[in-house]
Design a protein around this motif. Structure first.
Motif, PDB file in Angstrom:
ATOM      1  N   ASP A 206       1.044  -1.015  -0.108  1.00 37.32           N
ATOM      2  CA  ASP A 206      -0.007  -0.037  -0.048  1.00 37.32           C
ATOM      3  C   ASP A 206       0.772   1.404  -0.088  1.00 37.32           C
ATOM      4  O   ASP A 206       1.533   1.553   1.138  1.00 37.32           O
ATOM      5  N   LEU A 207       0.816   1.986  -1.030  1.00 34.72           N
ATOM      6  CA  LEU A 207       2.000   3.114  -1.121  1.00 34.72           C
ATOM      7  C   LEU A 207       1.678   4.206  -0.087  1.00 34.72           C
ATOM      8  O   LEU A 207       2.683   4.963   0.186  1.00 34.72           O
ATOM      9  N   VAL A 208       0.274   4.194   0.273  1.00 36.95           N
ATOM     10  CA  VAL A 208       0.189   5.348   1.573  1.00 36.95           C
ATOM     11  C   VAL A 208       0.615   4.814   2.522  1.00 36.95           C
ATOM     12  O   VAL A 208       1.421   5.653   3.359  1.00 36.95           O
ATOM     13  N   VAL A 209       0.600   3.407   2.926  1.00 38.96           N
ATOM     14  CA  VAL A 209       1.058   3.155   4.001  1.00 38.96           C
ATOM     15  C   VAL A 209       2.879   3.160   3.964  1.00 38.96           C
ATOM     16  O   VAL A 209       3.255   3.501   5.028  1.00 38.96           O
ATOM     17  N   ARG A 210       3.446   2.785   3.043  1.00 40.07           N
ATOM     18  CA  ARG A 210       4.670   2.827   2.622  1.00 40.07           C
ATOM     19  C   ARG A 210       5.040   4.219   3.045  1.00 40.07           C
ATOM     20  O   ARG A 210       6.430   4.595   3.675  1.00 40.07           O
TER      21      ARG A 210
ATOM     22  N   HIS B 198       3.688   6.576   4.919  1.00 41.06           N
ATOM     23  CA  HIS B 198       3.660   6.972   6.130  1.00 41.06           C
ATOM     24  C   HIS B 198       4.850   6.359   7.033  1.00 41.06           C
ATOM     25  O   HIS B 198       5.155   6.654   8.011  1.00 41.06           O
ATOM     26  N   ILE B 199       5.088   5.061   6.693  1.00 41.14           N
ATOM     27  CA  ILE B 199       6.234   4.702   7.521  1.00 41.14           C
ATOM     28  C   ILE B 199       7.521   5.338   7.464  1.00 41.14           C
ATOM     29  O   ILE B 199       8.414   5.412   8.077  1.00 41.14           O
ATOM     30  N   ARG B 200       7.631   5.791   6.022  1.00 42.91           N
ATOM     31  CA  ARG B 200       8.909   6.516   5.682  1.00 42.91           C
ATOM     32  C   ARG B 200       8.873   7.886   6.633  1.00 42.91           C
ATOM     33  O   ARG B 200       9.983   8.331   6.557  1.00 42.91           O
ATOM     34  N   ASP B 201       7.816   8.485   6.702  1.00 46.95           N
ATOM     35  CA  ASP B 201       7.543   9.771   7.365  1.00 46.95           C
ATOM     36  C   ASP B 201       7.584   9.647   8.846  1.00 46.95           C
ATOM     37  O   ASP B 201       7.101  10.484   9.603  1.00 46.95           O
ATOM     38  N   TYR B 202       7.818   8.527   9.280  1.00 44.26           N
ATOM     39  CA  TYR B 202       7.580   8.167  10.857  1.00 44.26           C
ATOM     40  C   TYR B 202       6.205   8.544  11.246  1.00 44.26           C
ATOM     41  O   TYR B 202       6.331   9.208  12.433  1.00 44.26           O
ATOM     42  N   HIS B 203       5.398   8.280  10.643  1.00 44.34           N
ATOM     43  CA  HIS B 203       3.912   8.383  11.083  1.00 44.34           C
ATOM     44  C   HIS B 203       3.652   7.676  12.601  1.00 44.34           C
ATOM     45  O   HIS B 203       3.963   6.392  12.545  1.00 44.34           O
ATOM     46  N   PRO B 204       3.040   8.582  13.659  1.00 44.71           N
ATOM     47  CA  PRO B 204       2.936   7.821  14.782  1.00 44.71           C
ATOM     48  C   PRO B 204       2.187   6.530  14.815  1.00 44.71           C
ATOM     49  O   PRO B 204       2.460   5.647  15.705  1.00 44.71           O
ATOM     50  N   ASP B 205       1.322   6.146  13.747  1.00 43.77           N
ATOM     51  CA  ASP B 205       0.780   5.177  13.632  1.00 43.77           C
ATOM     52  C   ASP B 205       1.267   4.035  12.813  1.00 43.77           C
ATOM     53  O   ASP B 205       0.766   3.085  12.731  1.00 43.77           O
ATOM     54  N   TYR B 206       2.467   4.303  12.553  1.00 44.64           N
ATOM     55  CA  TYR B 206       3.161   3.366  11.628  1.00 44.64           C
ATOM     56  C   TYR B 206       4.563   3.335  12.161  1.00 44.64           C
ATOM     57  O   TYR B 206       5.605   3.505  11.115  1.00 44.64           O
ATOM     58  N   ARG B 207       4.612   2.802  13.508  1.00 46.81           N
ATOM     59  CA  ARG B 207       6.238   3.015  14.172  1.00 46.81           C
ATOM     60  C   ARG B 207       6.806   1.664  13.586  1.00 46.81           C
ATOM     61  O   ARG B 207       6.068   0.292  13.577  1.00 46.81           O
ATOM     62  N   VAL B 208       7.927   1.908  13.623  1.00 46.70           N
ATOM     63  CA  VAL B 208       8.814   0.677  13.195  1.00 46.70           C
ATOM     64  C   VAL B 208       9.632   0.117  14.606  1.00 46.70           C
ATOM     65  O   VAL B 208      10.751   0.852  14.777  1.00 46.70           O
ATOM     66  N   THR B 209       9.191  -0.696  15.269  1.00 50.91           N
ATOM     67  CA  THR B 209       9.910  -1.304  16.538  1.00 50.91           C
ATOM     68  C   THR B 209      10.059  -2.616  16.595  1.00 50.91           C
ATOM     69  O   THR B 209       9.870  -3.399  15.558  1.00 50.91           O
ATOM     70  N   ALA B 210      10.782  -3.100  17.506  1.00 46.63           N
ATOM     71  CA  ALA B 210      11.108  -4.344  17.821  1.00 46.63           C
ATOM     72  C   ALA B 210       9.855  -5.209  18.297  1.00 46.63           C
ATOM     73  O   ALA B 210      10.278  -6.586  18.548  1.00 46.63           O
ATOM     74  N   TYR B 211       8.766  -4.707  18.648  1.00 46.88           N
ATOM     75  CA  TYR B 211       7.916  -5.523  18.934  1.00 46.88           C
ATOM     76  C   TYR B 211       6.692  -5.710  17.836  1.00 46.88           C
ATOM     77  O   TYR B 211       5.713  -6.277  18.147  1.00 46.88           O
ATOM     78  N   SER B 212       7.241  -5.732  16.521  1.00 53.62           N
ATOM     79  CA  SER B 212       6.562  -6.498  15.673  1.00 53.62           C
ATOM     80  C   SER B 212       7.596  -7.186  14.801  1.00 53.62           C
ATOM     81  O   SER B 212       8.429  -6.478  14.360  1.00 53.62           O
ATOM     82  N   TRP B 213       7.352  -8.293  14.209  1.00 49.47           N
ATOM     83  CA  TRP B 213       8.175  -9.183  13.482  1.00 49.47           C
ATOM     84  C   TRP B 213       8.297  -8.501  12.105  1.00 49.47           C
ATOM     85  O   TRP B 213       7.394  -8.063  11.316  1.00 49.47           O
ATOM     86  N   PRO B 214       9.613  -8.316  11.592  1.00 47.07           N
ATOM     87  CA  PRO B 214       9.877  -7.919  10.335  1.00 47.07           C
ATOM     88  C   PRO B 214       9.466  -8.867   9.290  1.00 47.07           C
ATOM     89  O   PRO B 214       9.380 -10.303   9.543  1.00 47.07           O
ATOM     90  N   ALA B 215       9.142  -8.532   7.914  1.00 48.00           N
ATOM     91  CA  ALA B 215       8.500  -9.578   7.126  1.00 48.00           C
ATOM     92  C   ALA B 215       9.689 -10.789   6.747  1.00 48.00           C
ATOM     93  O   ALA B 215       9.654 -11.585   6.373  1.00 48.00           O
ATOM     94  N   PHE B 216      10.980 -10.208   6.860  1.00 44.80           N
ATOM     95  CA  PHE B 216      12.049 -11.184   6.546  1.00 44.80           C
ATOM     96  C   PHE B 216      12.246 -12.699   7.375  1.00 44.80           C
ATOM     97  O   PHE B 216      12.527 -13.323   6.981  1.00 44.80           O
ATOM     98  N   LEU B 217      11.419 -12.726   8.694  1.00 46.36           N
ATOM     99  CA  LEU B 217      11.445 -13.602   9.313  1.00 46.36           C
ATOM    100  C   LEU B 217      10.525 -14.779   8.797  1.00 46.36           C
ATOM    101  O   LEU B 217      10.355 -15.592   9.090  1.00 46.36           O
TER     102      LEU B 217
END
Length: 235
Positions: free
Chosen positions: A63-67, A69-88
């Motif tokens: 989803d390009l909008v979600v993507r 938001h992630i790149r813009d550090y949107h507070p609803d799309y935080r990238v933390t250690a508490y959600s598994w990354p896709a490569f797992l």
């Protein structure tokens, strides 16, 4: 994670920076922009190839909008250690109805594990799927032809490591190293933006060593059996 073999960790980090870039550039189509072996600035969430792999499975990278938001550090799309990354996940595919299906069976994760703990040569083997009964001999070893030199190198590396089985903490270590190699961070640090590598390591260890239910324990046992078939039985 930072105690003990800091020198070995640094060596793994340096080698994987180049090697993971090489693996990704072999993809079809090739990543754009190009992922350079010595320069990590073009990696991380701002590169579609690496961003897809480290994106938390809770978000839809397609989803390009979600993507954005992630790149813009949107507070609803935080990238933390508490959600598994896709490569797992196997094939980077996550099923919200069955969140452990394929977890810790990612092809790149397995390849990185082999590169670190057995040998760079073993990481280049094409077939990294779970062994079927037809591919296991009566002695329990895979029916795979190898040259004597290749076999000797792999056995010597395994012997030096005294590796008898795949342990949860070695999987966690591999995941941290791979995640860092995919990131845009140039030098090792525990905290990378909002992502804490120590917490990531601890979360994987807890998941694998402290299953909450008998069913979860059985899943972990089956997972470790899969790892041992893919790694130890192929040495």
């Amino acid at each position: 994670l930072n105690k003990g073999a800091d020198g070995a960790r640094a060596d793994d980090t340096t080698r994987l920076k180049v090697t993971v870039a090489s693996w990704l550039m072999q993809l079809t189509p090739s990543p754009s922009p190009v992922i350079h072996g010595q320069d990590k600035l073009g990696r991380g969430l701002n590169n579609d190839a690496t961003g897809r792999l480290i994106c938390p499975v809770d978000y839809d990278w397609n989803d390009l909008v979600v993507r954005q938001h992630i790149r813009d550090y949107h507070p609803d799309y935080r990238v933390t250690a508490y959600s598994w990354p896709a490569f797992l996940y196997k094939d980077e595919q996550y099923d919200p109805q069955n969140p452990t299906d394929g977890l810790f069976k990612g092809k790149l994760l397995l390849k990185t594990f082999k590169y670190i703990f057995t040998s760079p040569t073993s990481a280049e083997t094409e077939d990294q799927e779970e062994l079927s009964p037809d591919n296991i001999s009566t002695q329990g070893h895979p029916k795979q032809r190898r040259t004597s030199g290749e076999r000797r190198t792999r056995c010597n590396v395994a012997a030096l490591l005294n590796m008898k089985s795949v342990q949860p903490r070695s999987i966690a270590y591999t995941a941290v190293q791979l995640r860092f190699a995919l990131s845009s961070t140039g030098s090792w640090r525990v905290i990378d933006d909002e992502f804490n590598n120590q917490e990531f390591y601890d979360n994987i260890v807890d998941f694998l060593e402290l299953p909450m239910t008998p069913d979860a324990s059985k899943e972990v046992d089956d997972l470790l059996l899969w790892w041992n078939r893919c790694v130890i039985m192929r040495l």
